[in-house]
Design a protein around this motif. Structure first.
Motif, PDB file in Angstrom:
ATOM      1  N   GLY A 277       0.783  -1.223   0.000  1.00 13.78           N
ATOM      2  CA  GLY A 277       0.000   0.000   0.000  1.00 13.78           C
ATOM      3  C   GLY A 277       0.810   1.265   0.000  1.00 13.78           C
ATOM      4  O   GLY A 277       0.237   2.349   0.053  1.00 13.78           O
ATOM      5  N   THR A 278       2.127   1.170  -0.075  1.00 11.81           N
ATOM      6  CA  THR A 278       2.974   2.358  -0.116  1.00 11.81           C
ATOM      7  C   THR A 278       3.601   2.482  -1.500  1.00 11.81           C
ATOM      8  O   THR A 278       3.663   1.525  -2.264  1.00 11.81           O
ATOM      9  N   GLU A 296       1.111  14.518  -3.915  1.00 12.73           N
ATOM     10  CA  GLU A 296       0.626  15.104  -2.667  1.00 12.73           C
ATOM     11  C   GLU A 296      -0.681  14.463  -2.213  1.00 12.73           C
ATOM     12  O   GLU A 296      -0.899  14.234  -1.016  1.00 12.73           O
ATOM     13  N   SER A 297      -1.560  14.151  -3.151  1.00 15.62           N
ATOM     14  CA  SER A 297      -2.863  13.577  -2.811  1.00 15.62           C
ATOM     15  C   SER A 297      -2.894  12.058  -2.935  1.00 15.62           C
ATOM     16  O   SER A 297      -3.917  11.449  -2.638  1.00 15.62           O
ATOM     17  N   ASP A 298      -1.798  11.436  -3.358  1.00 10.58           N
ATOM     18  CA  ASP A 298      -1.775   9.987  -3.510  1.00 10.58           C
ATOM     19  C   ASP A 298      -1.775   9.326  -2.137  1.00 10.58           C
ATOM     20  O   ASP A 298      -0.920   9.615  -1.298  1.00 10.58           O
ATOM     21  N   GLU A 299      -2.738   8.450  -1.895  1.00  9.88           N
ATOM     22  CA  GLU A 299      -2.878   7.821  -0.573  1.00  9.88           C
ATOM     23  C   GLU A 299      -1.727   6.886  -0.239  1.00  9.88           C
ATOM     24  O   GLU A 299      -1.535   6.512   0.924  1.00  9.88           O
ATOM     25  N   ARG A 300      -0.947   6.474  -1.251  1.00 10.33           N
ATOM     26  CA  ARG A 300       0.188   5.577  -0.996  1.00 10.33           C
ATOM     27  C   ARG A 300       1.427   6.326  -0.529  1.00 10.33           C
ATOM     28  O   ARG A 300       2.405   5.704  -0.097  1.00 10.33           O
ATOM     29  N   GLU A 302       3.729   7.949   1.833  1.00  9.05           N
ATOM     30  CA  GLU A 302       3.982   8.112   3.258  1.00  9.05           C
ATOM     31  C   GLU A 302       4.491   9.531   3.531  1.00  9.05           C
ATOM     32  O   GLU A 302       5.204  10.113   2.718  1.00  9.05           O
ATOM     33  N   ALA A 304       2.868  12.476   3.645  1.00  2.00           N
ATOM     34  CA  ALA A 304       2.385  13.309   2.545  1.00  2.00           C
ATOM     35  C   ALA A 304       2.720  14.780   2.743  1.00  2.00           C
ATOM     36  O   ALA A 304       2.816  15.532   1.767  1.00  2.00           O
TER      37      ALA A 304
END
Length: 576
Positions: A277-278, A296-300, A302, A304
């Motif tokens: 997930g990273t 910046e908005s990517d949930e993966r 770490e 952010a």
């Protein structure tokens, strides 16, 4: 009177027909001349593709020629990017001032997007009547007639040519379409050649960077400097605003990051897990290359907050099949174009070569370390088998000769020489133990090795190298906790000597015998003045008391010269 008769009227008819024929011939000649001029302009535009090397200049020339040849009021040329949107948009007929009033250039919606989605020639009498037409933004000039053709080479579409507002209010015809299609082919060839040239140039730059990186590593340059150089070259070639390289730690985490560029400080000192997930995990999967439109908005992503203000990014593993060295990330500021496929096509090969160079450098260092350890073992054997045996034999000879010496001073000197030989043998034995003590990766170094390292570090502050003598099984009988205390005592004592003693020589002795661990530090300095600050010595005394021991300080000799510090603690219960 005959001139007014029927014969005179008949003579005028052929003359009128001749004038009509001459006028028609003139019209045809003008058309031929116009066609010739048009063909010459078309030929000139096509030939410019082979003469010019600068792609924007070639495309600008083709666009201007197309606008003139089809007699259009406005013209535009759009180049499609990897995201199927307009990456470049050139215009003719709109001034810079008007363009600024219109605002942002189109990205590929409306009628322009229709040609991208369906790359076929499109002619319209009224632009606004097409279902895909969205209308015009404020301050945009009115446009009615429209002609658009795709720019393609074989099956690949690179963009489109757009013409609007045929002069005189007429519509664009089939001949205009043919002219524009011919120029579109020329533009396609120019774009394809430019992209191929750019790809070759990028590969050459990546290859040069890889060669320099490998040469620097294998020539013995500091790894941190070489990695920073790799990071800087990667940023330069890809046009990234920031580059971050995470090294893999002993437990598989990403740490000790190197960062260069805008906002680099925010990335230093961060530890990242390699978990599902990273972005790091994504970079390690499959081909090892991950592109992100908005990091910046990517949930993966770490941490952010470190990527605030950044948009397009690429992450790639630096690894071989046997070993993972780290993860490289490059990012651009928000609003800049994403990383094109051609820009990062050679990045996997570059990072693979970098990982191989890092592995080769590690193996070279291991080989050098093994060679150094072998030299240590050989020197230790020689000292043990040759030097110690000879010194021991010399001492035995002197001891046997001592009873034959009757002069008191000679006997005293002989006794001192024997004691010096015994001390020398102990020092050599300690040296042999130190030479045979190997620093094993992942295992804390033993007290002997740490003491030698402490002596090396203290030499810089003292201005000379202190002597070290070690006796007994200090590596087996002294626990790691007590070993830490010993190193602290030595460090504090040598620091006091450097600051206050004005000494020219110092001897440190560590001995484990008869259940007692003794650390002594002797110098030839000015001694401890009366009333001097003793906060450091008080700390040493407290360390000894915590372990059930004691600290003593006295002059080194009867002349009250120098200082001898002795720190003693019991060995009972200290070993783990």
């Amino acid at each position: 009177m005959g001139g007014d008769g029927p014969d005179a009227a008949g003579a005028q008819v052929p003359r009128l027909r001749m004038d009509e024929l001459l006028d028609e011939l003139q019209v045809r000649m003008d058309e031929v001349r116009g066609t010739r001029d048009r063909l010459n302009g078309l030929l000139e535009a096509v030939m410019s593709v082979g003469r010019e090397l600068d792609l924007p200049q070639v495309l600008r020339g083709i666009l201007e020629a197309a606008t003139i040849l089809v007699d259009a009021g406005y013209g535009a040329l759009g180049v499609i990017g990897d995201d199927k949107k307009l990456a470049e948009f050139l215009t003719v007929g709109i001034s810079d001032e008007l363009r600024a009033q219109i605002g942002e250039l189109p990205s590929g919606h409306g009628i322009l997007g229709e040609l991208i989605r369906h790359p076929e020639p499109l002619r319209l009498s009224e632009l606004s009547e097409h279902p895909a037409s969205y209308g015009f933004p404020p301050n945009h000039p009115p446009m009615h007639s429209f002609l658009g053709v795709p720019i393609r080479v074989r099956e690949e579409v690179f963009g489109n040519l757009y013409m609007t507002e045929k002069r005189g209010g007429a519509d664009f015809d089939a001949e205009d379409e043919a002219v524009l299609a011919t120029l579109a082919v020329a533009a396609g060839i120019a774009i394809e050649n430019a992209r191929l040239f750019e790809e070759v140039s990028l590969r050459e730059r990546w290859l040069a960077a890889s060669t320099d990186f490998t040469s620097a590593l294998l020539s013995g340059s500091a790894e941190s400097q070489v990695l920073e150089g790799m990071l800087e070259r990667s940023r330069d070639i890809t046009g990234a605003d920031v580059g971050v390289f995470y090294l893999v730690g002993q437990n598989g985490e990403l740490r000790d990051s190197l960062a260069l560029g805008e906002g680099a400080d925010a990335h230093r000192g961060i530890v990242l897990p390699i978990s599902a997930g990273t972005l790091a995990a994504a970079a390690l999967a499959e081909d090892g290359l991950v592109t992100v439109p908005d990091v910046e908005s990517d949930e993966r992503a770490e941490h952010a907050e470190c990527w605030t203000g950044f948009g397009p990014a690429v992450a790639i593993a630096v690894s071989t099949k046997e070993k993972l060295s780290g993860v490289l990330m490059l990012a651009r500021r928000r609003g800049r174009p994403p990383f094109a496929a051609a820009e990062v096509a050679a990045l996997p090969a570059f990072t693979g070569q970098a990982a191989l160079a890092l592995e080769l450098a590690d193996r070279r260092r291991d080989a050098e370390q093994m060679s150094l350890l072998e030299d240590h073992d050989r020197i230790a054997r020689d000292l043990h088998d040759l030097a110690i045996q000879r010194l021991f034999a010399t001492g035995m000879t002197l001891q046997s000769a001592q009873r034959f010496v009757e002069h008191p001073q000679a006997a005293e000197r002989l006794a001192r020489a024997i004691d010096d030989l015994d001390a020398t043998i102990k020092i050599i034995r300690s040296t042999i133990f130190g030479l045979r003590e190997h620093d094993v990766p992942g295992v804390a170094p033993k007290l002997r090795l740490r003491a030698v390292q402490a002596m090396d570090e203290a030499g810089a502050a003292l201005g000379f190298a202190p002597a070290l003598r070690m006796e007994g099984l200090i590596d087996t009988e002294v626990s790691p906790g007590v070993a830490d205390e010993v190193l602290a005592v030595i460090g504090e004592a040598l620091a006091n000597v450097a600051r206050h003693a004005r000494a020219t020589s110092v001897e440190v002795a560590i001995a484990a015998a008869d259940g007692v661990l003794t650390v002594s530090v002797s110098d030839d300095g000015i001694g401890i003045p009366e009333g001097g600050r003793r906060s450091g010595l008080r700390n040493l005394a407290e360390r000894a008391e915590r372990l059930g021991g004691a600290l003593s300080i006295a002059a080194r000799d009867q002349g009250n010269r120098g200082t001898r510090l002795e720190w003693r603690v019991p060995l009972t219960g200290t070993a783990d």
